[in-house]
Design an enzyme around this catalytic site. Structure first.
Site, mmCIF file in Angstrom:
data_model
loop_
_atom_site.group_PDB
_atom_site.id
_atom_site.type_symbol
_atom_site.label_atom_id
_atom_site.label_comp_id
_atom_site.label_asym_id
_atom_site.label_seq_id
_atom_site.Cartn_x
_atom_site.Cartn_y
_atom_site.Cartn_z
ATOM 1 N N GLY A 43 0.842 -1.190 0.038
ATOM 2 C CA GLY A 43 0.012 0.105 0.106
ATOM 3 C C GLY A 43 0.910 1.330 -0.015
ATOM 4 O O GLY A 43 0.273 2.340 -0.486
ATOM 5 N N GLU A 98 3.879 4.434 5.985
ATOM 6 C CA GLU A 98 2.755 3.406 6.016
ATOM 7 C C GLU A 98 1.710 4.203 5.285
ATOM 8 O O GLU A 98 1.644 5.514 5.306
ATOM 9 C CB GLU A 98 2.232 3.011 7.400
ATOM 10 C CG GLU A 98 0.968 2.283 7.673
ATOM 11 C CD GLU A 98 1.099 1.189 7.088
ATOM 12 O OE1 GLU A 98 1.226 0.926 5.873
ATOM 13 O OE2 GLU A 98 0.840 -0.137 8.039
ATOM 14 N N ASP A 99 0.840 3.531 4.604
ATOM 15 C CA ASP A 99 -0.313 3.921 4.177
ATOM 16 C C ASP A 99 -1.325 4.417 5.029
ATOM 17 O O ASP A 99 -1.929 5.497 4.768
ATOM 18 C CB ASP A 99 -0.880 3.290 2.971
ATOM 19 C CG ASP A 99 -1.120 1.656 3.393
ATOM 20 O OD1 ASP A 99 -0.728 1.485 4.469
ATOM 21 O OD2 ASP A 99 -1.614 1.064 2.397
ATOM 22 N N ASP A 102 -5.017 1.678 10.919
ATOM 23 C CA ASP A 102 -6.246 1.370 11.402
ATOM 24 C C ASP A 102 -6.513 0.955 12.739
ATOM 25 O O ASP A 102 -6.237 1.805 13.549
ATOM 26 C CB ASP A 102 -6.901 0.412 10.328
ATOM 27 C CG ASP A 102 -8.302 0.097 10.324
ATOM 28 O OD1 ASP A 102 -9.044 0.738 10.995
ATOM 29 O OD2 ASP A 102 -8.986 -0.899 9.722
ATOM 30 N N GLY A 104 -3.979 -0.612 14.011
ATOM 31 C CA GLY A 104 -2.427 -0.428 14.618
ATOM 32 C C GLY A 104 -1.713 -1.738 14.739
ATOM 33 O O GLY A 104 -0.644 -1.587 15.049
ATOM 34 N N THR A 106 -1.080 -4.079 12.722
ATOM 35 C CA THR A 106 0.036 -4.635 11.684
ATOM 36 C C THR A 106 1.481 -3.578 12.125
ATOM 37 O O THR A 106 2.469 -4.075 12.160
ATOM 38 C CB THR A 106 -0.325 -4.020 10.342
ATOM 39 O OG1 THR A 106 -1.680 -4.560 10.137
ATOM 40 C CG2 THR A 106 0.691 -4.588 9.435
ATOM 41 N N LYS A 130 -6.820 6.102 10.986
ATOM 42 C CA LYS A 130 -8.379 5.951 11.074
ATOM 43 C C LYS A 130 -8.362 5.763 12.465
ATOM 44 O O LYS A 130 -8.365 4.727 13.162
ATOM 45 C CB LYS A 130 -8.831 4.521 10.366
ATOM 46 C CG LYS A 130 -9.921 4.734 9.447
ATOM 47 C CD LYS A 130 -10.279 3.470 9.214
ATOM 48 C CE LYS A 130 -9.829 3.056 7.753
ATOM 49 N NZ LYS A 130 -10.619 1.685 7.370
ATOM 50 N N ASP A 158 -5.531 -0.487 -1.981
ATOM 51 C CA ASP A 158 -6.482 -1.294 -2.805
ATOM 52 C C ASP A 158 -7.665 -1.930 -2.125
ATOM 53 O O ASP A 158 -7.882 -1.686 -1.053
ATOM 54 C CB ASP A 158 -5.736 -2.372 -3.295
ATOM 55 C CG ASP A 158 -5.620 -3.659 -2.227
ATOM 56 O OD1 ASP A 158 -5.040 -3.355 -1.222
ATOM 57 O OD2 ASP A 158 -5.810 -4.713 -2.511
ATOM 58 N N ARG A 164 -5.538 0.886 -6.936
ATOM 59 C CA ARG A 164 -4.164 1.554 -6.259
ATOM 60 C C ARG A 164 -3.774 2.716 -7.305
ATOM 61 O O ARG A 164 -3.117 3.620 -6.794
ATOM 62 C CB ARG A 164 -2.962 0.549 -6.345
ATOM 63 C CG ARG A 164 -3.187 -0.670 -5.466
ATOM 64 C CD ARG A 164 -1.938 -1.466 -5.483
ATOM 65 N NE ARG A 164 -2.070 -2.777 -4.687
ATOM 66 C CZ ARG A 164 -2.230 -3.120 -3.273
ATOM 67 N NH1 ARG A 164 -1.964 -2.101 -2.610
ATOM 68 N NH2 ARG A 164 -2.156 -4.283 -3.242
HETATM 69 P P1 5GP Z 1 -4.341 -2.202 11.001
HETATM 70 O O1 5GP Z 1 -3.437 -3.205 11.485
HETATM 71 O O2 5GP Z 1 -3.839 -0.830 11.295
HETATM 72 O O3 5GP Z 1 -5.685 -2.471 11.335
HETATM 73 O O4 5GP Z 1 -4.174 -2.123 9.528
HETATM 74 C C1 5GP Z 1 -3.350 -1.678 8.506
HETATM 75 C C2 5GP Z 1 -3.286 -2.278 7.097
HETATM 76 O O5 5GP Z 1 -4.585 -2.612 6.853
HETATM 77 C C3 5GP Z 1 -2.983 -1.299 6.247
HETATM 78 O O6 5GP Z 1 -1.536 -1.249 6.030
HETATM 79 C C4 5GP Z 1 -3.859 -1.611 5.066
HETATM 80 O O7 5GP Z 1 -3.113 -2.304 4.206
HETATM 81 C C5 5GP Z 1 -4.974 -2.285 5.606
HETATM 82 N N1 5GP Z 1 -6.254 -1.121 5.743
HETATM 83 C C6 5GP Z 1 -6.448 -0.777 6.929
HETATM 84 N N2 5GP Z 1 -7.641 -0.019 6.652
HETATM 85 C C7 5GP Z 1 -7.740 0.175 5.308
HETATM 86 C C8 5GP Z 1 -8.718 0.768 4.329
HETATM 87 O O8 5GP Z 1 -9.728 1.758 4.570
HETATM 88 N N3 5GP Z 1 -8.414 0.727 2.927
HETATM 89 C C9 5GP Z 1 -7.519 -0.142 2.537
HETATM 90 N N4 5GP Z 1 -7.203 -0.168 1.080
HETATM 91 N N5 5GP Z 1 -6.539 -0.917 3.429
HETATM 92 C C10 5GP Z 1 -6.952 -0.590 4.664
#
Ligand code: 5GP
Length: 176
Positions: A43, A98-99, A102, A104, A106, A130, A158, A164
């Protein structure tokens, strides 16, 4: 039948302005240093490629790739390393790029993993945040934009490997 509708929430020009600001900050903060920017695949590759062109000091780029188990739209926190860094980051100034953050989970996994390699410093820059969904507290140095709690695509992000290439960030609405 399920129809997907996209609603633009961050236009191309706003991303451009923000990326320029972030590049300036990094240029200033890391003056006389040679940081390694670590992009989290896939991403972040669009954001990272624009960001480095706004950084006016020497730096290196590396990538790490992880897969987070769970459904396409929901992270579980169980993370597996798919591709490790090529560089040794011991005693280096590392900036994770990071893109979107969410829950957190990952990023927390990656941060903890990289910290065991004893970098000199470790900071995080994310294009999108987010915050409402956060499950773990992570120190994020730079945040581009706050986004609402909906699934977003574009500018590297994506849905099922699509979207993307959009030059803006859009919110996905699913209509049945
Ligand atoms: P986390 O572990 O913070 O919940 O999720 C992080 C990863 O989930 C991001 O690096 C991304 O790849 C994916 N992700 C989380 N929210 C979104 C979203 O709204 N759109 C997309 N495309 N990917 C997301």
């Amino acid at each position: 039948m399920e129809k997907t509708k996209l609603k633009k929430i961050i236009p191309k020009w706003k991303i451009k302005v923000k990326v320029r600001q972030l590049g300036k900050r990094i240029t200033k903060d890391y003056k006389d240093k040679n940081p390694i920017l670590v992009g989290i695949l896939k991403g972040s590759f669009v954001f990272l490629s624009d960001l480095i062109r706004e950084i006016k000091i020497p730096h290196e780029v590396d990538f790490i790739s992880v897969v987070s188990y769970g459904s396409e739209k929901k992270a579980s926190g169980v993370v597996r390393l798919l591709k490790d860094l090529s560089s040794n980051i011991e005693e280096r100034d590392v900036i994770i790029v990071e893109d979107i953050v969410d829950t957190g989970l990952t990023l927390n996994y990656i941060r903890e993993n990289l910290l065991t390699r004893k970098p000199k410093s470790l900071e995080i820059v994310t294009l999108l945040d987010k915050r409402e969904k956060r499950k773990v507290k992570i120190p994020i140095k730079h945040i581009g934009f706050q986004v609402p709690d909906s699934f977003v695509v574009g500018y590297g992000l994506d849905f099922g490997e699509n979207y993307r290439n959009l030059p803006y960030i859009a919110k996905m609405d699913e209509r049945k």
